[in-house]
Scaffold this active site. Structure first.
Site, short mmCIF file in Angstrom:
data_model
loop_
_atom_site.label_atom_id
_atom_site.label_comp_id
_atom_site.label_asym_id
_atom_site.label_seq_id
_atom_site.Cartn_x
_atom_site.Cartn_y
_atom_site.Cartn_z
N SER A 189 9.15 42.01 58.25
CA SER A 189 8.96 42.61 59.57
C SER A 189 7.94 43.75 59.46
CB SER A 189 10.31 43.08 60.14
OG SER A 189 10.19 43.38 61.51
N ASP A 402 12.92 32.70 64.78
CA ASP A 402 12.81 34.17 64.87
C ASP A 402 12.95 34.59 66.32
OD1 ASP A 402 11.89 36.90 64.88
OD2 ASP A 402 10.92 36.51 62.95
N HIS A 441 15.14 36.28 62.44
CA HIS A 441 14.24 37.32 61.97
C HIS A 441 14.69 37.94 60.66
CE1 HIS A 441 11.04 40.21 62.29
NE2 HIS A 441 11.88 41.22 62.21
#
Length: 506
Positions: A189, A402, A441
């Site tokens: 991320s 995600d 995610h």
């Protein structure tokens, strides 16, 4: 006659003593370590402490977090008269014989620049010296206290983790008496964006970079993360999560067998042509009551899937893929990061209520985000030639499911790198992307989960020249050898659909 090894050591020691007039220099103990601040920075404070029995409770994905003894070097730097105080935590395996000769930089998440023990303990358990930084901003991710600081923004976007790398390598060399032979970056991320920033801005910092679900294309995707809420605000009451979830489940059912097997996952959502209007009139359960999916429910779901568009229908950025959970971005109070970006950085009004934002307003904010912030924040430069010339390797995986950062942003970047590098074959020499079905995610979701030691295939590639064609993901009772994009998974026609051995890359 051969001398015993001890005798050889004594003989050599005596030779050095006689020739140089002094004994062989020793490496410093933990408490004796010092640092030289990187150019442009000044030292506020340094402490170096022996810590014993350090561990981390919870899941990790850069190795197993064991119980380790470390030399914990805490460094604080500032820059000119900016008044910032940047923390750097450098963890060194205390027993010098347990260092594997490698340095590992670790990244953060959201508006936190570093995760610290979550990644550092597992890195040291594997034998790395490792580091993390807070970039001088708070770990809570509260941007209202630093959005207007030029120095803190520069720290967060790129400078602090470069300085961390300089400090970490220097301290490793001082403590162990030799430079790290290899250096690796690990992050997902925001941490993935930081890794890509290193490759683009400081190509000599790392030999290998793992950048999971990278938050690149920052100025575009962060504003676009608020599109689902904006779509909900159009033409009626927000669609409840139970209905959005029911439509998502219908999309999975409609496209599940495109890969040849009913396994509850969509192996390649790009092939899924599901239209939510096909389930208008379907009865679903919401909070114990039966309700019906309406035309508007389907329209909202489709708008979120199709991505952010302006009032004339021009696409601005990608949406979520079929199989992704809509709750985080489409249901109020919704994900905090786009709200912070809009209120603090774009509107310059911390705490502003943006919950009722309209499409035309969001379009204006999207263009403002690009014009004012893209040059610094975007981290999407496809020219990786300097990093390639350094001999560096980049591995990225991204979950097709995600729910926060659309995987299509990663593929958009990959395609531009391919074009710049001169084709897929040349790109494969230094940059490979793996798209995982059902993965949310940075982990989670219904699909197989990320490897516990994500760095292992990267280390093999860098140090042994063995570039990965697949990476094994496992969890949720199933496993898959995730294919290097653009290949995708297809059921072989026989064997347990939950077993990686029953699937092939095509």
């Amino acid at each position: 006659m051969m001398l015993p090894s001890l005798g050889i050591g004594l003989a050599l020691g005596g030779l050095v003593q006689n020739c140089l007039g002094s004994s062989v220099s020793r490496t410093p103990s933990c408490s004796e370590l010092t640092v030289t601040p990187p150019k442009g920075a000044s030292l506020i404070n340094i402490t170096a402490t022996e810590r014993y029995g350090v561990t981390y409770e919870g899941p990790t994905y850069n190795g197993v977090a064991g119980v380790v003894d470390i030399c914990d070097v805490e460094v604080y730097l500032t820059h000119g008269n900016a008044g910032d105080a940047v923390r750097f935590a450098i963890y060194l395996p205390l027993d010098k014989s347990k260092w594997n000769g490698r340095w590992q930089g670790t990244g953060g998440g959201g508006f936190a620049a570093g995760e610290f023990d979550f990644e550092l303990v597992s890195a040291v358990t594997s034998g790395y010296s490792a580091g993390a930084t807070d970039a001088g901003v708070n770990q809570a991710g509260d941007t209202d206290v630093w959005y207007n600081s030029t120095q803190l923004i520069q720290n967060f976007v790129h400078l602090s983790f470069h300085e961390m790398t300089i400090l970490g390598k220097d301290l490793s060399e001082k403590y162990y008496g030799k430079k790290p032979k290899y250096s690796y970056w690990f992050g997902c991320s925001t941490g993935g964006r930081q890794g890509m920033s290193e490759a683009q801005r400081y190509p000599e910092d790392y030999d290998g970079i793992f950048a999971g679900a990278p938050a690149i294309n920052w100025g575009k995707f962060v504003v676009s993360e608020y599109w689902p809420v904006t779509a909900q605000n159009q033409g009626g009451d927000p669609v409840p999560y139970c209905k959005l979830s029911a439509i998502t489940n219908a999309s999975i059912s409609a496209c599940d067998k495109l890969d040849g097997a009913a396994d509850g996952l969509i192996s390649n959502p790009l092939k899924c042509k599901f239209d939510a209007k096909s389930v208008v009139g379907k009865k679903v359960q919401c909070d114990g009551s039966t309700t019906t999916i309406t035309e508007r429910d389907a329209t909202v779901w489709n708008k979120i899937r199709d991505g952010f568009k302006d009032e004339k229908g021009k696409p601005l950025w990608y949406g979520l893929e079929p199989g992704a959970d809509y709750q985080a971005l489409a249901i109020q109070p919704s994900f905090i990061i786009p709200k912070q970006w809009i209120a603090d950085f774009l509107l310059r009004n911390p705490g502003a209520d943006v919950s009722d934002i309209k499409q035309d307003q969001l379009v204006d904010l999207f263009h403002q985000s690009q014009s004012e912030f893209a040059a610094l924040w975007e981290t999407d430069n496809p020219d990786l030639s300097a990093y390639r010339a350094h001999g560096g390797k980049i591995l990225t995986w991204h979950g097709w499911a995600d729910q926060l950062i659309t995987p299509l942003g990663t593929l958009d970047y990959w395609k531009r790198v391919v074009e710049k590098a001169g084709g897929e074959k040349k790109t494969d020499e230094f940059y490979r992307v793996f798209m995982a079905p059902g993965l949310a995610h940075c982990g989670g979701g219904a699909g197989p989960q990320i490897p516990q030691d994500t760095l292992a295939p990267l280390v093999e590639w860098v140090e042994m020249g063995k570039a990965p064609e697949t990476i094994l993901f496992s969890g949720n009772g199933q496993s898959r050898n995730i294919c290097k994009f653009p290949k995708e998974l297809e059921y072989s026609g026989h064997g347990n659909v939950s077993d990686a051995a029953s699937w092939k890359c095509v």
